[in-house]
Design a protein around this motif. Structure first.
Motif, PDB file in Angstrom:
ATOM      1  N   THR A  32      -0.531 -10.617  13.992  1.00 29.31           N
ATOM      2  CA  THR A  32      -0.327  -9.227  13.605  1.00 29.31           C
ATOM      3  C   THR A  32       1.093  -9.054  13.089  1.00 29.31           C
ATOM      4  OG1 THR A  32      -1.889  -8.484  15.272  1.00 29.31           O
ATOM      5  CG2 THR A  32      -0.355  -6.843  14.414  1.00 29.31           C
ATOM      6  N   ALA A  33       1.243  -8.395  11.965  1.00 27.28           N
ATOM      7  CA  ALA A  33       2.566  -8.250  11.347  1.00 27.28           C
ATOM      8  C   ALA A  33       2.629  -6.928  10.593  1.00 27.28           C
ATOM      9  CB  ALA A  33       2.827  -9.414  10.393  1.00 27.28           C
ATOM     10  N   PRO A  34       3.848  -6.436  10.324  1.00 26.75           N
ATOM     11  CA  PRO A  34       3.996  -5.188   9.552  1.00 26.75           C
ATOM     12  C   PRO A  34       3.712  -5.423   8.070  1.00 26.75           C
ATOM     13  CG  PRO A  34       5.948  -5.656  10.897  1.00 26.75           C
ATOM     14  CD  PRO A  34       5.140  -6.911  10.827  1.00 26.75           C
ATOM     15  N   ILE A  35       2.472  -5.188   7.674  1.00 28.07           N
ATOM     16  CA  ILE A  35       2.023  -5.454   6.306  1.00 28.07           C
ATOM     17  C   ILE A  35       1.379  -4.197   5.740  1.00 28.07           C
ATOM     18  CG2 ILE A  35       0.391  -6.771   4.885  1.00 28.07           C
ATOM     19  CD1 ILE A  35       0.748  -9.057   6.987  1.00 28.07           C
ATOM     20  N   GLY A  36       1.792  -3.791   4.548  1.00 24.80           N
ATOM     21  CA  GLY A  36       1.172  -2.669   3.855  1.00 24.80           C
ATOM     22  C   GLY A  36       0.632  -3.134   2.523  1.00 24.80           C
ATOM     23  N   ALA A  37      -0.445  -2.523   2.054  1.00 23.49           N
ATOM     24  CA  ALA A  37      -1.025  -2.922   0.770  1.00 23.49           C
ATOM     25  C   ALA A  37      -1.898  -1.808   0.214  1.00 23.49           C
ATOM     26  CB  ALA A  37      -1.861  -4.193   0.926  1.00 23.49           C
ATOM     27  N   LEU A  38      -1.841  -1.653  -1.103  1.00 26.64           N
ATOM     28  CA  LEU A  38      -2.695  -0.664  -1.762  1.00 26.64           C
ATOM     29  C   LEU A  38      -3.078  -1.144  -3.153  1.00 26.64           C
ATOM     30  CD1 LEU A  38      -4.042   2.137  -1.714  1.00 26.64           C
ATOM     31  CD2 LEU A  38      -1.939   3.052  -2.732  1.00 26.64           C
ATOM     32  N   ALA A  39      -4.389  -1.222  -3.392  1.00 31.01           N
ATOM     33  CA  ALA A  39      -4.916  -1.545  -4.719  1.00 31.01           C
ATOM     34  C   ALA A  39      -5.651  -0.326  -5.260  1.00 31.01           C
ATOM     35  CB  ALA A  39      -5.865  -2.739  -4.644  1.00 31.01           C
ATOM     36  N   THR A  40      -5.474  -0.056  -6.537  1.00 31.89           N
ATOM     37  CA  THR A  40      -6.184   1.038  -7.196  1.00 31.89           C
ATOM     38  C   THR A  40      -6.712   0.549  -8.533  1.00 31.89           C
ATOM     39  OG1 THR A  40      -4.114   1.832  -8.194  1.00 31.89           O
ATOM     40  CG2 THR A  40      -4.797   2.850  -6.112  1.00 31.89           C
ATOM     41  N   ILE A  41      -7.719   1.238  -9.055  1.00 32.96           N
ATOM     42  CA  ILE A  41      -8.302   0.872 -10.355  1.00 32.96           C
ATOM     43  C   ILE A  41      -8.120   2.029 -11.321  1.00 32.96           C
ATOM     44  CG2 ILE A  41     -10.410   0.239 -11.592  1.00 32.96           C
ATOM     45  CD1 ILE A  41     -11.459  -0.990  -9.002  1.00 32.96           C
ATOM     46  N   GLU A  42      -7.512   1.720 -12.454  1.00 32.80           N
ATOM     47  CA  GLU A  42      -7.332   2.709 -13.515  1.00 32.80           C
ATOM     48  C   GLU A  42      -7.685   2.073 -14.852  1.00 32.80           C
ATOM     49  OE1 GLU A  42      -3.469   4.547 -13.509  1.00 32.80           O
ATOM     50  OE2 GLU A  42      -3.315   4.456 -11.329  1.00 32.80           O
ATOM     51  N   ASN A  43      -8.678   2.622 -15.530  1.00 38.69           N
ATOM     52  CA  ASN A  43      -9.063   2.147 -16.869  1.00 38.69           C
ATOM     53  C   ASN A  43      -9.279   0.639 -16.910  1.00 38.69           C
ATOM     54  OD1 ASN A  43      -8.750   4.812 -17.880  1.00 38.69           O
ATOM     55  ND2 ASN A  43      -6.549   4.479 -18.088  1.00 38.69           N
ATOM     56  N   GLU A  44     -10.108   0.152 -15.985  1.00 36.37           N
ATOM     57  CA  GLU A  44     -10.460  -1.269 -15.927  1.00 36.37           C
ATOM     58  C   GLU A  44      -9.272  -2.178 -15.604  1.00 36.37           C
ATOM     59  OE1 GLU A  44     -13.802  -2.400 -16.289  1.00 36.37           O
ATOM     60  OE2 GLU A  44     -14.023  -0.245 -16.034  1.00 36.37           O
ATOM     61  N   THR A  45      -8.206  -1.588 -15.067  1.00 34.19           N
ATOM     62  CA  THR A  45      -7.042  -2.362 -14.627  1.00 34.19           C
ATOM     63  C   THR A  45      -6.825  -2.137 -13.140  1.00 34.19           C
ATOM     64  OG1 THR A  45      -5.954  -2.241 -16.784  1.00 34.19           O
ATOM     65  CG2 THR A  45      -4.546  -2.689 -14.885  1.00 34.19           C
ATOM     66  N   VAL A  46      -6.612  -3.230 -12.401  1.00 31.41           N
ATOM     67  CA  VAL A  46      -6.320  -3.132 -10.971  1.00 31.41           C
ATOM     68  C   VAL A  46      -4.811  -3.184 -10.782  1.00 31.41           C
ATOM     69  CG1 VAL A  46      -6.625  -4.168  -8.694  1.00 31.41           C
ATOM     70  CG2 VAL A  46      -8.489  -4.260 -10.366  1.00 31.41           C
ATOM     71  N   LYS A  47      -4.269  -2.166 -10.120  1.00 32.19           N
ATOM     72  CA  LYS A  47      -2.846  -2.123  -9.809  1.00 32.19           C
ATOM     73  C   LYS A  47      -2.673  -2.368  -8.317  1.00 32.19           C
ATOM     74  CE  LYS A  47      -1.743   1.011 -13.600  1.00 32.19           C
ATOM     75  NZ  LYS A  47      -1.059   2.255 -14.026  1.00 32.19           N
ATOM     76  N   PHE A  48      -1.709  -3.223  -7.985  1.00 28.22           N
ATOM     77  CA  PHE A  48      -1.524  -3.612  -6.577  1.00 28.22           C
ATOM     78  C   PHE A  48      -0.063  -3.528  -6.175  1.00 28.22           C
ATOM     79  CE2 PHE A  48      -0.611  -6.722  -3.242  1.00 28.22           C
ATOM     80  CZ  PHE A  48      -1.538  -6.357  -2.279  1.00 28.22           C
ATOM     81  N   ASN A  49       0.157  -2.989  -4.970  1.00 26.66           N
ATOM     82  CA  ASN A  49       1.494  -2.967  -4.373  1.00 26.66           C
ATOM     83  C   ASN A  49       1.346  -3.399  -2.914  1.00 26.66           C
ATOM     84  OD1 ASN A  49       3.910  -0.411  -3.471  1.00 26.66           O
ATOM     85  ND2 ASN A  49       4.267  -2.535  -3.974  1.00 26.66           N
ATOM     86  N   GLY A  50       2.080  -4.438  -2.521  1.00 26.15           N
ATOM     87  CA  GLY A  50       1.995  -4.924  -1.151  1.00 26.15           C
ATOM     88  C   GLY A  50       3.366  -5.324  -0.652  1.00 26.15           C
ATOM     89  N   ALA A  51       3.538  -5.305   0.662  1.00 21.31           N
ATOM     90  CA  ALA A  51       4.838  -5.660   1.222  1.00 21.31           C
ATOM     91  C   ALA A  51       4.707  -6.173   2.648  1.00 21.31           C
ATOM     92  CB  ALA A  51       5.784  -4.461   1.196  1.00 21.31           C
ATOM     93  N   LEU A  52       5.654  -7.027   3.013  1.00 18.60           N
ATOM     94  CA  LEU A  52       5.816  -7.525   4.372  1.00 18.60           C
ATOM     95  C   LEU A  52       7.188  -7.082   4.855  1.00 18.60           C
ATOM     96  CD1 LEU A  52       5.150  -9.449   6.804  1.00 18.60           C
ATOM     97  CD2 LEU A  52       6.195 -11.287   5.441  1.00 18.60           C
ATOM     98  N   PHE A  53       7.257  -6.557   6.086  1.00 16.18           N
ATOM     99  CA  PHE A  53       8.505  -6.058   6.643  1.00 16.18           C
ATOM    100  C   PHE A  53       8.872  -6.834   7.895  1.00 16.18           C
ATOM    101  CE2 PHE A  53       6.559  -2.669   4.298  1.00 16.18           C
ATOM    102  CZ  PHE A  53       7.604  -1.944   3.740  1.00 16.18           C
ATOM    103  N   SER A  54      10.158  -6.887   8.197  1.00 15.93           N
ATOM    104  CA  SER A  54      10.582  -7.388   9.500  1.00 15.93           C
ATOM    105  C   SER A  54      10.218  -6.341  10.545  1.00 15.93           C
ATOM    106  CB  SER A  54      12.087  -7.654   9.511  1.00 15.93           C
ATOM    107  OG  SER A  54      12.811  -6.465   9.247  1.00 15.93           O
TER     108      SER A  54
END
Length: 303
Positions: free
Chosen positions: A235-257
């Protein structure tokens, strides 16, 4: 003759809302379904140890066991609580259309944001991101179902507590006086509901297929692939979000201390038709940019 589909559920208000949402959807499609309350783990009598069944999710164990022992046919989960590897014999049957992915702050006034304050959350991810933005604040542990946590906040001296917007919206408990945390990356699959069934239960699988939402499933599976590659069972501090816009997948993810002082982030986009291993590749980029060392540190503290 078609059987009545038994939907396993815990007795919290949110769990019952989710189970009833699936029951009503199945009923509208012409299927018979009923809710089956499931007793706590302490009341279960199993011949086989949980670890031999591959059950790891602290919030999903009870319903997993009920399915594996034939007490219920399907179970409905907040997908962010579901381990990235399901127990043997249990499969994903439907990802429902995703709701609000945001975290929100319930508070007693916002003057503390520019000074010292105390925030409550039981999530390592939320704690790390809050401390990354407000390092001078104190973050205390807060556990329990939604109603319990809201009551604890009300009775405490804390300045606020962090909740998933979707959970509060589903049971009409989101107050007007809240702060949307648009800068906070959600948990992988936050806001999504997952329905699971037994692998060989063709009737339930066929019935649930009509509830599956393709775009939501694509996004949460990318996020969960990212999580699985990064975590490695920890288990770790991990955030992630994927979205779809006009047949394109946008992704933002991060790992924190754990203390929020360090953040390793990735932001990418890719055509929808080329998403194979997208979550994995984003995770590998994190690991190559200092994530391996950070995960080792986190494991030393947590394990």
């Amino acid at each position: 003759m078609n059987k009545v589909i038994r939907i396993g559920t815990r007795d919290s208000e949110l769990a019952l809302w989710q189970a009833n949402t699936v029951k009503n959807a199945l009923t509208k499609l012409g299927h018979e379904a009923e809710l089956v309350p499931v007793k706590s783990q302490g009341d279960l009598n199993l011949d086989q140890p949980l670890y031999e069944m591959g059950i790891t999710g602290i919030f999903t164990k009870t319903l997993d066991v009920a399915m594996l022992t034939g007490k219920v046919d399907i179970a409905v989960h907040s997908m962010k609580d579901v381990p990235t590897t399901l127990p043997k014999g249990i499969v994903e049957a439907a990802v429902l259309k995703r709701a609000n992915t945001s975290d929100i702050l319930l508070h007693k006034g916002l003057d503390f944001l520019d000074s010292e304050g105390t925030i409550a959350t039981g999530s390592l991810r939320r704690k790390a991101q809050w401390l990354n933005r407000y390092p001078e604040h104190n973050v205390v542990d807060l556990r329990g179902n939604v109603n319990t946590r809201m009551k604890k906040l009300e009775e405490s001296s804390w300045n606020g507590a962090i909740f998933a917007a979707a959970g509060l919206e589903r049971i009409n408990l989101k107050p007007d006086d809240h702060l949307e945390l648009g800068w906070m990356l959600p948990a992988p699959a936050q806001g999504a509901m997952l329905v699971v069934a037994m692998e060989e239960d063709e009737q339930s699988l066929d019935a649930l297929a009509a509830l599956h939402h393709f775009n939501s499933a694509v996004c949460v599976h990318i996020e969960r692939e990212f999580l699985k590659v990064l975590e490695g069972g920890c288990t770790a501090p991990i955030g992630a979000l994927a979205t779809i816009e006009n047949e394109t997948v946008k992704f933002n993810g991060a790992l924190f201390s754990l203390d929020g002082s360090r953040k390793i982030e990735v932001t990418k986009e890719i055509p929808l038709k080329k998403i194979e291993s997208f979550g994995k590749n984003c995770a590998l980029e994190i690991l190559e940019n200092g994530g391996k060392e950070l995960m080792r540190e986190i494991r030393r503290v947590i394990n």
